[in-house]
Design an enzyme around this catalytic site. Structure first.
Site, mmCIF file in Angstrom:
data_model
loop_
_atom_site.group_PDB
_atom_site.id
_atom_site.type_symbol
_atom_site.label_atom_id
_atom_site.label_comp_id
_atom_site.label_asym_id
_atom_site.label_seq_id
_atom_site.Cartn_x
_atom_site.Cartn_y
_atom_site.Cartn_z
ATOM 1 N N LEU A 1 -24.281 -1.443 14.203
ATOM 2 C CA LEU A 1 -24.637 -0.027 14.096
ATOM 3 C C LEU A 1 -23.655 0.720 14.981
ATOM 4 O O LEU A 1 -23.246 0.204 16.029
ATOM 5 C CB LEU A 1 -26.070 0.212 14.593
ATOM 6 C CG LEU A 1 -27.198 -0.386 13.760
ATOM 7 C CD1 LEU A 1 -28.552 -0.113 14.429
ATOM 8 C CD2 LEU A 1 -27.196 0.162 12.348
ATOM 9 N N ASP A 2 -23.288 1.927 14.585
ATOM 10 C CA ASP A 2 -22.389 2.727 15.412
ATOM 11 C C ASP A 2 -23.022 2.966 16.782
ATOM 12 O O ASP A 2 -24.248 2.906 16.928
ATOM 13 C CB ASP A 2 -22.124 4.091 14.767
ATOM 14 C CG ASP A 2 -21.388 3.965 13.447
ATOM 15 O OD1 ASP A 2 -20.704 2.944 13.243
ATOM 16 O OD2 ASP A 2 -21.520 4.890 12.623
#
Ligand code: URA
Length: 236
Positions: free
Chosen positions: A102-103
């Site tokens: 995930l960013d």
């Protein structure tokens, strides 16, 4: 296998802590309070309990983490805090890694495991594991955008697989659910941006059969249940 080694292999207590648990009479083997951490047992044959909970011994470990924003989906970084830093030391030692990234500014469901084969299956495009994201966008979204997502967006060189866009509320700030079967770099953000609705908040809420546990606060984790692990293994 030695009792302390066996219990420490769950990743929940260190060998030293297990010795203490045994001393305190909190470890029960086949119904009797264990009297020594060095006694040998068989994880398949003997029933081991700590504080009445029956322990399961598996080769691999599966953890659900509610990733907060500001933390890297990596196992080490020289400067930034990583998702591994959010787990207790005993689990860090088992070298769990995140299944997909995930960013840094994205929140939500992150599965962490040391089971490379399962991770590979979940990430392989062949297995089409749906990932559902909740997003807030700075800009309106419309039924036309939903149709474009369903068709498969073209993002420069990248032809996206058909995806689902559901509008929860449409306005200057809109709320949507996006369901993807792939996970290219910044994909949700790029898809919505290309429709003139840049993402201002992003959270993953599910991955295949695994749904983010609502009782987990940001930064908290728990082991997957037996049922959750079975569902992951039963994915086609
Ligand atoms: N898509 C994104 O743009 N960011 C994420 O973190 C996950 C999916």
């Amino acid at each position: 296998m030695r009792l302390d080694k066996m219990i420490a292999s769950t990743g929940r207590w260190s060998r030293k802590e297990v010795k203490q648990l045994v001393k305190e009479g909190r470890v029960v083997v086949d119904g009797k309070i264990a009297d020594g951490a060095d006694a040998k047992y068989d994880p398949e044959e003997n029933r081991i309990q700590v504080d009445r909970e029956v322990l399961r011994f598996s080769e691999y470990h599966y953890v659900m983490l509610h990733k907060p924003a500001g933390i890297l989906s990596a196992t080490e970084d020289r400067y930034a805090e990583t998702v591994l830093d959010l787990l207790p030391r005993e689990l860090q030692k088992l070298e769990l890694f995140p299944v997909g990234r995930l960013d840094k500014d994205t929140e939500g469901l992150l599965l962490m495991t040391d089971d490379g084969a399962l991770a590979h299956r979940l990430l392989s495009p062949k297995h089409h594991v749906d990932k559902v994201y909740y997003a807030r966008t700075d800009g309106p979204v419309s039924e036309e955008d939903c149709a474009a997502f369903a068709e498969g967006l073209q993002l420069g060189e990248l032809k996206c697989l058909p995806a689902k866009l559901e509008i929860l509320s449409a306005g200057i700030i809109s709320e949507v659910l996006v369901t993807l079967r792939e996970g290219k770099f910044h994909q949700v953000k790029r898809m919505l941006e290309s429709r003139g609705a840049p993402v201002v908040y992003l959270k993953r809420i599910s991955m295949g059969p695994l749904v983010l546990d609502k009782t987990l606060e940001k930064g908290q984790w728990r082991y997957l249940t037996k049922e959750e692990i079975e569902k992951l293994f039963n994915l086609k």
